[in-house]
Design a protein around this motif. Structure first.
Motif: not given
Length: 321
Positions: A142-155, A219-233
């Motif tokens: 649900l909350h990602g992984s310590l071993y995934d890295i992404k860009c801090s630029n929201e775009s 992080w707090f205030g961020e949305d969970l991955d939408a595709n993952m949420m749809m799969d769970i639902s």
């Protein structure tokens, strides 16, 4: 993580199943329920990994140096001081890399291999469930992984999966030190001065060249991955749910905690496994037909799941029952 999509499906109606009352911590009674359960859901929290030596950073003592650990898990904190946030996450990466999956992780992975109708939702970012060989199709991080890295630029949508560099970069080396003879790590002493790490010392995004790299966690205030949420639902709506485990979590973070009520409305009995589960302050949550075991998950799960996964061998692997 502070919002959850409304469940507008017709399948979210309250179950009319009447469950017979059983003692909340009766293992034999639970085994009978387990053997008659097909669709099983689990929600796991940091308590699952506590026996692997990983701190939970929640509740009393949930501080890292002199910082409230939960306050470091925000975009705002990263924008204010990316270096200190990265030191915190580098320390957690290092600890998790040294840790081993415990018998709780292994028992859940064995249940997934035995039961294709078992789905595990983990709030943990430590990768221990994956290392216990929990089938990826039956595990939602649900909350990602310590071993995934992404860009801090929201775009920018750049993401790197499975980065196990330790330290992540040269400036973060103080977080990856192993002290001799169990001596305390200087980094953890709030009175030990830490060299400030500037943004120019953190790797830039290779795609947009603007943002700096950040941990790929939610992080707090961020949305969970939408595709993952749809799969769970979709999984939850497909058929009624027989049983739900709530393991090592205070169930205070949303939307993760909302799955408990959703599963109950789909017919599930709730099985809480947490050292505090049988405390007086927690027992009000236990409904008729539910179970609560105030024990450590690493000790308790192999016993509870034994009718399905069997006993572990000398190597901690589960044979057929």
């Amino acid at each position: 993580m502070d919002s959850t999509p409304a469940d507008t499906s017709a399948s979210a109606e309250t179950s009319t199943t009447n469950h017979p009352m059983a003692p909340h911590n009766d293992i034999e009674a639970f085994h009978q329920v387990l053997k008659s359960s097909r669709r099983i859901l689990a929600l796991c929290g940091a308590g699952l990994s506590a026996s692997s030596g990983l701190p939970t950073f929640r509740g009393a003592g949930g501080f890292w140096r002199n910082y409230d650990a939960t306050q470091l898990a925000t975009v705002r904190a990263f924008k204010m001081d990316a270096g200190i946030v990265w030191l915190f996450y580098s320390y957690r990466r290092h600890l998790a890399l040294k840790a081993e999956p415990n018998m709780g992780h292994r028992a859940l992975a064995a249940l997934a291999r035995r039961n294709m109708d078992f789905l595990c939702l983990t709030q943990n970012v430590d990768n221990l469930s994956q290392r216990a060989e929990h089938p990826s199709s039956q595990l939602k991080s649900l909350h990602g992984s310590l071993y995934d890295i992404k860009c801090s630029n929201e775009s920018c949508d750049w993401i790197q999966k499975g980065n196990f560099d330790d330290p992540f970069c040269a400036a973060l080396a103080p977080a990856s030190v192993d002290m001799p003879n169990g001596e305390p790590l200087p980094l953890l002493d709030p009175y030990h001065r830490v060299k400030h790490i500037g943004e120019d010392e953190i790797p830039k995004c290779p795609q947009c060249k603007k943002g700096i790299q950040r941990p790929g966690v939610v992080w707090f205030g961020e949305d969970l991955d939408a595709n993952m949420m749809m799969d769970i639902s979709a999984w939850m709506r497909a058929e009624p749910i027989d049983l739900m485990f709530v393991i090592g979590t205070s169930a205070q973070v949303y939307p993760a905690a909302s799955y408990i009520d959703k599963a109950r409305k789909r017919g599930a009995r709730i099985v809480t496994i947490n050292p505090e589960a049988e405390d007086e302050a927690e027992m009000y949550k236990i409904k008729p037909g539910d179970f609560a075991f105030g024990r450590d998950a690493a000790e308790c799960l192999p016993i509870l799941l034994e009718p399905v996964i069997g006993k572990p061998d000398e190597d901690g692997e589960f044979g057929m029952p």
